[in-house]
Design a protein around this motif. Sequence first.
Motif, PDB file in Angstrom:
ATOM      1  N   HIS A   1      23.492  36.364   3.405  1.00 23.25           N
ATOM      2  CA  HIS A   1      24.563  35.608   2.794  1.00 23.25           C
ATOM      3  C   HIS A   1      25.652  36.548   2.629  1.00 23.25           C
TER       4      HIS A   1
ATOM      5  N   SER B   1      29.252  32.994  -4.888  1.00 22.81           N
ATOM      6  CA  SER B   1      28.298  31.704  -4.742  1.00 22.81           C
ATOM      7  C   SER B   1      27.267  32.197  -5.867  1.00 22.81           C
TER       8      SER B   1
ATOM      9  N   VAL C   1      34.777  29.645   0.064  1.00 21.50           N
ATOM     10  CA  VAL C   1      34.940  28.456   0.424  1.00 21.50           C
ATOM     11  C   VAL C   1      34.233  27.315  -0.266  1.00 21.50           C
ATOM     12  N   GLY C   2      32.783  27.644  -0.329  1.00 20.30           N
ATOM     13  CA  GLY C   2      31.928  26.457  -0.736  1.00 20.30           C
ATOM     14  C   GLY C   2      32.216  26.436  -2.179  1.00 20.30           C
TER      15      GLY C   2
ATOM     16  N   ARG D   1      25.368  26.875   5.243  1.00 17.83           N
ATOM     17  CA  ARG D   1      24.802  26.733   3.924  1.00 17.83           C
ATOM     18  C   ARG D   1      23.052  26.499   4.293  1.00 17.83           C
TER      19      ARG D   1
HETATM   20  O1  LIG Z   1      31.301  29.414   0.751  1.00 17.09           O
HETATM   21  C1  LIG Z   1      31.620  31.004   0.865  1.00 17.09           C
HETATM   22  O2  LIG Z   1      32.891  31.278   0.799  1.00 17.09           O
HETATM   23  C2  LIG Z   1      30.459  31.700   1.614  1.00 17.09           C
HETATM   24  O3  LIG Z   1      29.342  31.169   1.323  1.00 17.09           O
HETATM   25  C3  LIG Z   1      30.718  33.135   0.957  1.00 17.09           C
HETATM   26  O4  LIG Z   1      29.733  33.211  -0.330  1.00 17.09           O
HETATM   27  P1  LIG Z   1      29.967  34.517  -1.007  1.00 17.09           P
HETATM   28  O5  LIG Z   1      31.244  34.729  -1.794  1.00 17.09           O
HETATM   29  O6  LIG Z   1      28.859  34.479  -2.229  1.00 17.09           O
HETATM   30  O7  LIG Z   1      29.702  35.949  -0.256  1.00 17.09           O
END
Ligand SMILES: O=C(O)[C@H](O)COP(=O)(O)O
Length: 316
Positions: A291, A50, A73-74, A244
């Motif tokens: 996070h 991220s 994921v995000g 988030r």
């Molecule tokens: O969207 C994601 O997978 C999580 O927020 C993890 O984020 P990161 O890879 O920065 O730990």
Amino acid sequence: MKVLANDGISKSGILALEKGGFEVITTKVAQEQVANYINENNVSVILVRSATKVRKDIIDACPGIKIIGRGGVGMDNIDVDYAKSKGIHVINTPASSSESVAELVFAHLLSGVRFLHDSNRNMPLEGDTKFNDLKKAYGNGTELRGKTLGIVGIGRIGQATAKMALGLGMKVIAADSFIPSVDVKVEFFDGQSVTTTIVPQSLESLFKEADFISFHVPAQNGYILTEKEFATMKDGVGIVNCARGGVINEVDLVKALDSGKVAFAGLDVFENEPTPATQLLMHPKISLTPHIGAATGEAQDRIGTELASQIISLLS
Ligand SMILES: O=C(O)[C@H](O)COP(=O)(O)O
């Protein structure tokens, strides 16, 4: 071909990529240097978590990029549609970290109901002289069992969270704009299993009914939770956000914690990352993590190997 894993990648991911004939670079390149680095080193694949942003400027400046990969994921740090319009593959690993995030939700919930975060701050300072005062201060905990957990967003991570909640004897309710119904199967080591069907309800009714609320939604354009929604909740509700920053209005959250409307919050994500607001960092009713929802060895191993197999199948 070269892969730049700018926010890191697991050893298993590196080994799988190397086996597939790729050279993996794990140097952390500063955001403003990423485009130059990619061009100067003939990088074909940029992998991020991220932290690194892959926006239009980098995409335009780097015509040699074939894949942008998000280990996780995000995708809110990547201009996905723009990259795809330029013929670049954009990949992520949506299933790899669900259990890790769900476990962190329970770390925050359990911390919240038994004051672990505050006890851990105060025991080193006063535990030797005021042990009995602290015992009293943290002596009115609450059990999770029998309480109602409201899950906002019942996708993969929401379902993993629901499973753990059911295993702990909680009632689970959910709200979701896209999923009409889910069957959540809790499996035990002896081979037995119990399946519970969860039919999402309105966000408004979830806010009214839940004893604890956990968010599992992507980045939003506006807050889901503000003063107005807090007012509709049960007194003493607990809130967890491992999704988030920007889902909860943080100023309103602090007000709700100070008034006692909200008993505690568990926050893994913040409106301002990597510099969260000081009033959050200093608040005795907030359990904090930086996070780290997906930051377990197991999740990162799955993420690394899954990214490697997608890259190998796309470019070999
Ligand atoms: O969207 C994601 O997978 C999580 O927020 C993890 O984020 P990161 O890879 O920065 O730990």
